[in-house]
Scaffold this motif. Sequence first.
Motif, short mmCIF file in Angstrom:
data_model
loop_
_atom_site.label_atom_id
_atom_site.label_comp_id
_atom_site.label_asym_id
_atom_site.label_seq_id
_atom_site.Cartn_x
_atom_site.Cartn_y
_atom_site.Cartn_z
N VAL A 17 0.87 -1.25 0.44
CA VAL A 17 -0.24 0.04 0.39
C VAL A 17 0.64 1.11 -0.23
O VAL A 17 0.70 2.46 1.02
CB VAL A 17 -0.84 0.02 1.17
N ILE A 54 0.90 3.37 -2.21
CA ILE A 54 0.28 4.93 -3.03
C ILE A 54 -0.42 5.62 -1.09
O ILE A 54 -0.68 7.37 -1.29
CB ILE A 54 -0.70 4.78 -2.84
N LYS A 55 -0.60 4.95 -0.26
CA LYS A 55 -0.95 5.47 1.45
C LYS A 55 0.48 5.72 2.01
O LYS A 55 0.42 6.55 2.81
CB LYS A 55 -1.70 4.13 1.84
N PRO A 73 2.81 8.59 -0.61
CA PRO A 73 2.18 9.05 -2.11
C PRO A 73 2.85 10.16 -2.77
O PRO A 73 2.21 10.58 -3.39
CB PRO A 73 1.00 9.58 -1.15
N LEU A 102 -2.66 8.31 -8.05
CA LEU A 102 -2.45 8.04 -6.72
C LEU A 102 -4.25 8.27 -6.67
O LEU A 102 -5.25 7.22 -5.50
CB LEU A 102 -2.65 9.37 -5.75
N TYR A 112 -5.55 4.46 -8.24
CA TYR A 112 -5.61 3.09 -7.05
C TYR A 112 -5.64 3.36 -5.45
O TYR A 112 -6.74 2.65 -5.06
CB TYR A 112 -3.34 2.96 -6.81
N ASN A 113 -6.05 4.44 -5.15
CA ASN A 113 -7.35 4.76 -4.17
C ASN A 113 -8.48 4.23 -3.97
O ASN A 113 -8.82 3.47 -3.43
CB ASN A 113 -6.92 6.31 -3.93
N SER A 143 -9.69 0.98 -2.14
CA SER A 143 -10.84 1.12 -1.60
C SER A 143 -12.04 0.68 -1.31
O SER A 143 -12.58 -0.07 -0.71
CB SER A 143 -11.55 2.38 -1.55
N TYR A 173 -3.83 1.35 7.00
CA TYR A 173 -4.73 2.09 6.02
C TYR A 173 -5.92 1.71 6.09
O TYR A 173 -6.78 3.12 5.64
CB TYR A 173 -4.17 2.06 4.74
N TYR A 174 -6.92 0.27 5.81
CA TYR A 174 -7.60 1.00 5.31
C TYR A 174 -8.67 -0.59 6.62
O TYR A 174 -9.92 -0.46 6.10
CB TYR A 174 -7.85 -0.65 3.92
#
Length: 347
Positions: A105, A107-108, A111, A119, A122-123, A127, A150-151
């Motif tokens: 992850v 991207i988290k 970023p 971003l 892929y977010n 998600s 993160y999720y």
Amino acid sequence: MSRKIIINGRFLIHRVTGVERYAREIVNELDKIAESIKIEMAIPPEVTEIPKYKNIKIVRIGKLNNRLWEHLSLPLYVKRSNAISLNLCNVAPLLSPGIVCIHDVKIKATPQYFSKKFLIWYNLLFSNATLRAKKIITVSEFSKNEIIKYYHVNPSKIQVVPNAWQHYDNVGYDDNAFEKYNLIKGKYYFSMCSLEPNKNFRWIAEVARKNPQMEFAVAGSINETVFADGLGFKCPDNMELLGYVTDEEAKSLMRNCISFIFPTFYEGFGIPPLEAISAGAQSIIVSDTEIMHEIFGDNVNYIDPNNYEMDITKFFNITNEGKKQLLNKYSWEKSAKVLYEFLCTLR
């Protein structure tokens, strides 16, 4: 398992990098043990090289290509088949994500290294997948914990199925690489990966700048449509960017380097150092991060990825016992068995 599994075969249209390697090797091994369960691989029309499997049936479906195929043709076929999709390369159909392997992850976590367009896309994908997927696969305990962080995914929804290195057993050595890239055996430091900014090749550039008597070679290419600022630094004269190298060239360059360097800021796993060890690299240098300790333990040299003042000539070589321990820890066969047992629990 009562429902058919349909593997998302879009990865077959891409050049083999980390996630595509994972998909290819896992499916190769899964095919050997999938005799008693229903598994297909659906592929888009543009796939030209179709692998041969013993137990996994390959079906070419739809008229759309690439992403449209993945998000429209594939989920419609899966629904008509009353099946579950298995998506091994981060991306899954938005309409019905099925089972998704999220490799990391970043991207988290990092970023700042990615373009806004990348971003946003892929977010959305991650998600959606973490919320709606039936199950999630990832490649390490570290990555599992990051997905939870993160999720906010329930840990019971996530299965760890690690990467491995045995694909390198099928690769030969190409010593023509030394003349081609103007390198002398045993006289250079080597690194290889996609040149993403989070891989921290700046560390190599800065260390090279402070050690002009040493040679540094880096293999890989940069995708400037994905990463916000390209490399973000200039290479000194003693640091060569080799671009794309073949597997055979890479294996020879790994075997004959002083040390293989992997100074990444963030990984979900990190295959290249394992490949280098299997190729015969005598010394490995990696970042002092949680994931690197999970994978490599006490058998490699650790560096602070933000400290450019380290004396890299003082690092130790891996012992034979250390190499054996690391290489025995991971295998595509073991990972495929974990995945197979996991698939057999689905209803």
